[in-house]
Design an enzyme around this catalytic site. Structure first.
Site, PDB file in Angstrom:
ATOM      1  N   HIS A  61       0.731  -1.080   0.029  1.00 27.40           N
ATOM      2  CA  HIS A  61      -0.127  -0.310  -0.117  1.00 27.40           C
ATOM      3  C   HIS A  61       0.971   1.046   0.155  1.00 27.40           C
ATOM      4  O   HIS A  61       1.880   1.161   0.652  1.00 27.40           O
ATOM      5  CB  HIS A  61      -0.792  -0.245   1.201  1.00 27.40           C
ATOM      6  CG  HIS A  61      -1.999   0.871   1.323  1.00 27.40           C
ATOM      7  ND1 HIS A  61      -1.674   2.263   1.858  1.00 27.40           N
ATOM      8  CD2 HIS A  61      -3.464   0.758   1.149  1.00 27.40           C
ATOM      9  CE1 HIS A  61      -2.885   2.987   1.785  1.00 27.40           C
ATOM     10  NE2 HIS A  61      -3.903   2.063   1.579  1.00 27.40           N
ATOM     11  N   ASP A 138       3.061  -4.501   8.181  1.00 28.26           N
ATOM     12  CA  ASP A 138       1.757  -3.716   7.687  1.00 28.26           C
ATOM     13  C   ASP A 138       0.968  -4.598   8.045  1.00 28.26           C
ATOM     14  O   ASP A 138       0.410  -5.565   7.260  1.00 28.26           O
ATOM     15  CB  ASP A 138       1.962  -3.138   6.477  1.00 28.26           C
ATOM     16  CG  ASP A 138       0.543  -2.486   6.090  1.00 28.26           C
ATOM     17  OD1 ASP A 138      -0.275  -2.625   7.006  1.00 28.26           O
ATOM     18  OD2 ASP A 138       0.615  -1.575   5.204  1.00 28.26           O
ATOM     19  N   GLN A 141      -4.598  -5.033   7.008  1.00 29.06           N
ATOM     20  CA  GLN A 141      -5.693  -6.061   6.432  1.00 29.06           C
ATOM     21  C   GLN A 141      -5.725  -7.433   7.301  1.00 29.06           C
ATOM     22  O   GLN A 141      -6.469  -8.142   6.695  1.00 29.06           O
ATOM     23  CB  GLN A 141      -5.177  -6.261   4.918  1.00 29.06           C
ATOM     24  CG  GLN A 141      -5.015  -5.244   4.128  1.00 29.06           C
ATOM     25  CD  GLN A 141      -6.846  -4.835   4.015  1.00 29.06           C
ATOM     26  OE1 GLN A 141      -7.815  -5.505   3.906  1.00 29.06           O
ATOM     27  NE2 GLN A 141      -7.049  -3.510   3.681  1.00 29.06           N
ATOM     28  N   LYS A 164     -10.195  -0.641  10.378  1.00 34.23           N
ATOM     29  CA  LYS A 164     -10.310  -2.113   9.702  1.00 34.23           C
ATOM     30  C   LYS A 164     -10.808  -2.982  10.283  1.00 34.23           C
ATOM     31  O   LYS A 164     -10.811  -4.225  10.138  1.00 34.23           O
ATOM     32  CB  LYS A 164      -8.840  -2.119   9.033  1.00 34.23           C
ATOM     33  CG  LYS A 164      -8.487  -1.130   7.981  1.00 34.23           C
ATOM     34  CD  LYS A 164      -7.576  -1.305   6.976  1.00 34.23           C
ATOM     35  CE  LYS A 164      -7.261  -0.212   5.972  1.00 34.23           C
ATOM     36  NZ  LYS A 164      -8.373   0.421   5.241  1.00 34.23           N
ATOM     37  N   CYS A 302      -4.726   2.173  -3.718  1.00 33.26           N
ATOM     38  CA  CYS A 302      -3.576   2.826  -3.341  1.00 33.26           C
ATOM     39  C   CYS A 302      -2.457   1.788  -3.199  1.00 33.26           C
ATOM     40  O   CYS A 302      -1.531   1.736  -2.181  1.00 33.26           O
ATOM     41  CB  CYS A 302      -3.836   3.169  -1.666  1.00 33.26           C
ATOM     42  SG  CYS A 302      -4.900   4.435  -1.353  1.00 33.26           S
TER      43      CYS A 302
END
Ligand code: PLP
Length: 343
Positions: A61, A138, A141, A164, A302
């Site tokens: 991202h 990261d 998600q 999220k 993104c």
């Protein structure tokens, strides 16, 4: 006092949820993006030397690309990128070769927000550590969809966002190993982050406060902890079985529709399914689906470098969560078939 106690209780809740070794290694940020910027500016600003390698992947991202470009420009560090295969997975042979070349830090996503690919992060962290590189994951998600065990992963930094995982916007988390956070300078000044201030110089508060300048998002942190409490009540195994079944049904159904092409076909994946129409643009099909009240997202998500690598300008993405049902999948498939007949 009540607000402070609840804020710290929220930190404990989040810390226990990711199995962090202690709550002081959990820093509240505005989200994943700010957490990554914190590491880039503070860790990178302090440690990166000209020629040091920051290793990223082609499926990142923008939030896990641009902060590194900013600090690379400032420090002379260089960015190298692990390529993705046509199925939307990382090329691990290339990764091994790239690792040996002075890599200081590997920053990569746990799960792709475009293709749903679940990366073999535990194995990659292990290989990176063997070569003396640190690893930032990261987790934007991943956090809501799988049980994340920070200590089992042994990553050095892990970032995720409240919104999220059914929490509020404007709150997120940076986990960092204590000895790394201890050695990093503050990146923003003011408020709670100080121990002593004088015009001769100031000294810094202990962790985690050193990295939480200004009045924090107390309400957001409490909201995030409420979301964690909620997620904890769910049976993670059932949830992933359910999401997997919906994803498999969707993939099988989409394969039957002539007018579209699936983007990404990873062996291990979560419930994000990307596709493009063979005629027209992703936005056309996105609009036609939304008109049929099927909520999908279309565009570059993104992740422009991933779009370039996969040879598309954008995709339509359907994503599944525990609250979706098989009839949602049917609605999606019917709507895609209908949209294709217009294109
Ligand atoms: N990383 C990934 C993989 C994401 O999907 C997102 C958001 O879509 C981000 C980072 C950025 O998260 P935030 O905007 O909450 O900082």
């Amino acid at each position: 006092a009540l607000a402070t106690a609840s804020f710290e209780a929220a930190r404990q809740t989040v810390s226990a949820w990711i199995n962090a070794p202690n709550a002081s290694s959990v820093i509240f940020t505005r989200g994943t993006t700010e957490a990554i910027n914190l590491v880039a500016q503070s860790f990178g600003g302090h440690h990166f030397k000209p020629g040091d390698v920051i290793l990223l992947t082609e499926m990142e991202h923008h939030s896990n690309i641009v902060p590194w470009q900013l600090i690379a420009d400032r420090t002379g560090a260089v960015i190298r990128v692990i390529p993705v295969t046509p199925t939307g997975e990382l090329n691990l042979d290339e990764f091994d070769q790239m690792l040996s070349k002075g890599v200081r830090l590997l920053a990569m996503t746990h799960v792709s927000n475009v293709t749903g690919t679940i990366n073999p992060v535990a194995e990659m962290i292990d290989r990176a550590h063997q070569q003396g590189a640190l690893v930032l994951i990261d987790g934007a998600q991943a956090a809501a969809h799988m049980a994340v065990d920070i200590q089992a992963l042994d990553c050095d930094f892990y970032a995720f966002s409240g919104h999220k995982m059914f929490g509020p916007t404007g709150i997120g988390v940076l986990y960092g190993k204590s000895h790394l956070l201890e050695a990093m300078p503050p990146w923003q000044g003011g408020g709670e982050m100080i121990e002593q201030v004088s015009f001769a110089g100031s000294t810094w508060n202990q962790l985690p406060f050193k990295f939480e300048a200004g009045t924090p998002n107390i309400a957001g942190a409490i909201g995030l902890a409420a979301a964690v409490d909620y997620l904890q009540q769910l049976d993670h195994e059932l949830v992933s079985e359910h999401e997997q079944r919906l994803t498999d049904l969707t993939l099988a159904g989409l394969r039957q529709i002539d007018g579209i092409r699936l983007i990404g076909d990873a062996e291990h994946r979560l419930g994000a399914v990307s596709f493009v129409p063979k005629a027209g643009h992703a936005h056309d099909i996105g609009t036609l689906l939304n008109e049929q009240k099927v909520a999908v997202r279309s565009g570059h998500h993104c992740a422009m470098p991933l779009m370039a690598a996969l040879g598309v300008s954008g995709t339509v993405r359907a994503s599944f969560c525990f609250y979706n049902t098989e009839s949602d999948v049917d609605r999606l498939l019917q709507a895609v078939a209908k949209a294709c007949s217009f294109l």
